[in-house]
Design an enzyme around this catalytic site. Sequence first.
Site, PDB file in Angstrom:
ATOM      1  N   LYS A 218       0.839  -1.199   0.000  1.00  0.00           N
ATOM      2  CA  LYS A 218       0.000   0.000   0.000  1.00  0.00           C
ATOM      3  C   LYS A 218       0.879   1.256   0.000  1.00  0.00           C
ATOM      4  O   LYS A 218       0.695   2.161  -0.797  1.00  0.00           O
ATOM      5  CB  LYS A 218      -0.922  -0.027   1.224  1.00  0.00           C
ATOM      6  N   GLU A 224      10.633  -4.521   4.160  1.00  0.00           N
ATOM      7  CA  GLU A 224      10.710  -5.924   3.724  1.00  0.00           C
ATOM      8  C   GLU A 224      10.401  -6.054   2.237  1.00  0.00           C
ATOM      9  O   GLU A 224      11.126  -6.701   1.480  1.00  0.00           O
ATOM     10  CB  GLU A 224       9.683  -6.778   4.502  1.00  0.00           C
ATOM     11  N   GLY A 275      -4.262  -2.106   5.628  1.00  0.00           N
ATOM     12  CA  GLY A 275      -3.515  -3.275   5.146  1.00  0.00           C
ATOM     13  C   GLY A 275      -4.171  -4.592   5.508  1.00  0.00           C
ATOM     14  O   GLY A 275      -4.347  -5.480   4.670  1.00  0.00           O
ATOM     15  N   ARG A 276      -4.581  -4.746   6.759  1.00  0.00           N
ATOM     16  CA  ARG A 276      -5.126  -6.035   7.216  1.00  0.00           C
ATOM     17  C   ARG A 276      -6.540  -6.271   6.716  1.00  0.00           C
ATOM     18  O   ARG A 276      -7.118  -7.325   6.965  1.00  0.00           O
ATOM     19  CB  ARG A 276      -5.040  -6.117   8.739  1.00  0.00           C
ATOM     20  N   GLU A 361      -3.359  -6.225  15.651  1.00  0.00           N
ATOM     21  CA  GLU A 361      -2.954  -4.924  15.107  1.00  0.00           C
ATOM     22  C   GLU A 361      -4.133  -3.945  15.175  1.00  0.00           C
ATOM     23  O   GLU A 361      -3.951  -2.747  15.343  1.00  0.00           O
ATOM     24  CB  GLU A 361      -2.436  -5.064  13.667  1.00  0.00           C
ATOM     25  N   HIS A 392      -1.866 -32.622  19.407  1.00  0.00           N
ATOM     26  CA  HIS A 392      -0.640 -33.320  19.799  1.00  0.00           C
ATOM     27  C   HIS A 392       0.452 -32.336  20.167  1.00  0.00           C
ATOM     28  O   HIS A 392       1.639 -32.676  20.152  1.00  0.00           O
ATOM     29  CB  HIS A 392      -0.212 -34.263  18.670  1.00  0.00           C
ATOM     30  N   LYS A 501      10.517   0.126  13.486  1.00  0.00           N
ATOM     31  CA  LYS A 501      11.066   0.395  12.149  1.00  0.00           C
ATOM     32  C   LYS A 501      12.182   1.431  12.229  1.00  0.00           C
ATOM     33  O   LYS A 501      13.203   1.317  11.567  1.00  0.00           O
ATOM     34  CB  LYS A 501       9.950   0.918  11.218  1.00  0.00           C
TER      35      LYS A 501
HETATM   36  O1  F6P Z   1       3.380  -3.631   9.886  1.00  0.00           O
HETATM   37  C1  F6P Z   1       2.668  -2.484   9.636  1.00  0.00           C
HETATM   38  C2  F6P Z   1       1.994  -2.485   8.331  1.00  0.00           C
HETATM   39  O2  F6P Z   1       1.778  -1.151   8.030  1.00  0.00           O
HETATM   40  C3  F6P Z   1       0.701  -3.285   8.275  1.00  0.00           C
HETATM   41  O3  F6P Z   1      -0.346  -2.617   8.836  1.00  0.00           O
HETATM   42  C4  F6P Z   1       0.582  -3.509   6.807  1.00  0.00           C
HETATM   43  O4  F6P Z   1      -0.350  -4.506   6.512  1.00  0.00           O
HETATM   44  C5  F6P Z   1       1.991  -3.882   6.462  1.00  0.00           C
HETATM   45  O5  F6P Z   1       2.780  -3.043   7.276  1.00  0.00           O
HETATM   46  C6  F6P Z   1       2.373  -3.736   5.023  1.00  0.00           C
HETATM   47  O6  F6P Z   1       2.217  -2.422   4.599  1.00  0.00           O
HETATM   48  P1  F6P Z   1       2.340  -2.031   3.067  1.00  0.00           P
HETATM   49  O7  F6P Z   1       1.239  -2.695   2.335  1.00  0.00           O
HETATM   50  O8  F6P Z   1       2.254  -0.544   3.031  1.00  0.00           O
HETATM   51  O9  F6P Z   1       3.677  -2.521   2.577  1.00  0.00           O
END
Ligand code: F6P
Length: 533
Positions: A218, A224, A275-276, A361, A392, A501
């Site tokens: 987003k 990452e 995002g979620r 979150e 288990h 971060k």
């Molecule tokens: O970890 C925080 C967060 O902003 C989440 O809320 C989100 O789903 C994720 O990072 C990924 O964000 P983006 O889609 O902006 O890479």
Amino acid sequence: MNWRHRPRCDETLAWAALQRHFTQRFTGAGAFDLRQAFAQDAGRAASFSLDVPQVHADLSKNLIDDEARHLLTQLAQECGVTVLRDAMLAGERINTSENRAVTHVQWRSKSNRATSHAEQSQGAPENIVDLRREITGTQSAMLAYADRVRADQAITDVVNLGVGGSDLGPRLVVTALRASGVTSGPRVHFVANMDGHELAELLPQLDVDSTLFIVASKSFGTAETMQNAASARAWFSAQGGTDVARHFVAVSSNAAAVEAFGAGRCFAFDEGVGGRYSLWSPIGLPIAIAIGSAAFHDLLAGARAMDEHFAQAPLTGNLPVQLALLDLWYRNFHGFGSRCVAPYHHGLRRLPAYLQQLEMESNGKRIDARGRVLPFQSAPITWGEVGSNGQHAFFQMLHQGSDVVPVEFILACQPAHMLPGHHTQLLANALAQARALMMGQEGDAPERHFPGNRPSTVLLLPELSPRSLGALLALYEHRAFVLGALWGVNSFDQWGVELGKRHAGEIASALSGAAAMEGWDSSTIGLVRHVRR
Ligand code: F6P
């Protein structure tokens, strides 16, 4: 009541009445016992069960009685849960800390039906009318693109590079529907982790000419995803790939950053999609590629049916509301610190991870939306594992441990495979665990004693299909929303992930020798030096 001035749960008459009722009925000698409750009321299962779109929910094996349910429903009324719900559905800016509307439901509200209830009385605000127009255009372009990729024999592998909500929802849905035999077309892979082992393990399996990378972010700034996207593009070039625009597609709200990266095209979505909550938006592109546009529409239709239930059913029969009230009852009155999610379906093995982000979150907050420190506890720990494997591993603790942990069993009546015997045994095990947790057993030795009276919920789907999965996930989204509304927190921001971060950036500089670490704690300095040695 205006949604901005709703009372918080602890400011209501119902809260005080619940405190009295809990003390009288659920503590001390003669406290509520599930075995007695069933013995005294032959209609308990029926009375505490709800049939909603795609889901039969049996809440009867929970530590709750008629009076508690009545008072909890009154609590939802007093807190103005429906007022906030209607404000969300009408596109009001209920995400106050980011000054944004909350729009994920709009992405599945074909013909605007999910919002018709609120609209009838208020009229849809212009921003939502415009947004729906954009959604219709983007959604059909995204689905047409997905169908073209599916039909393109030259593309054998699709790799989604995203993390958090840009990974967990799509990964869950693709995993679930693969197990249900709904997926076809190119192989769809997911890479989320900053840890290069994940991408490094996948790359050797790919052919540069037949791979499509989706960079799903987003913000288009998440460390990452940007790291994985840069490495994937470097690998692509090193393998002789030249047509970046054909082999990299982006999904984002940040058009400028996408352009700088060089992806061939970008499916954009509005900032109101958290995002979620984003798998319904273009973030669902890997889902659409895996299942095709028709099945994607079924997924949306399942969610939409749940949206309509949530928007229209009275509070007493409203499943997201009743589940959220139970969550509050357990957290704030019984004091339970976690909830175990036990999906008895191989396809749902990613459900606990998805729910961890959705619930923790959204509602893992210690201040309310007005900035006041909460005088009660918020989101418990959501955890779990697919059944029957979990039996288990940790079910010993659920039966005989010192903590009471409510368990949620999720079952599909029909399997998608033809192997005889398995499914009956699987369902029997799930129902047996729920019954055993409740019934307990007198033991002939202390270690063979099971206290029983341990709560569980069963959610039954007809089968695991795009439609039922859509309904199930929308149910969980609305439940998290209601719980946040009761607690008075903003379920749609996530400031808590920012601090780590920032530290990561500084420590990365220190690890490469570029930062002096002046004034840092001796532990971090010691560890950095140890790594650098
Ligand atoms: O970890 C925080 C967060 O902003 C989440 O809320 C989100 O789903 C994720 O990072 C990924 O964000 P983006 O889609 O902006 O890479």
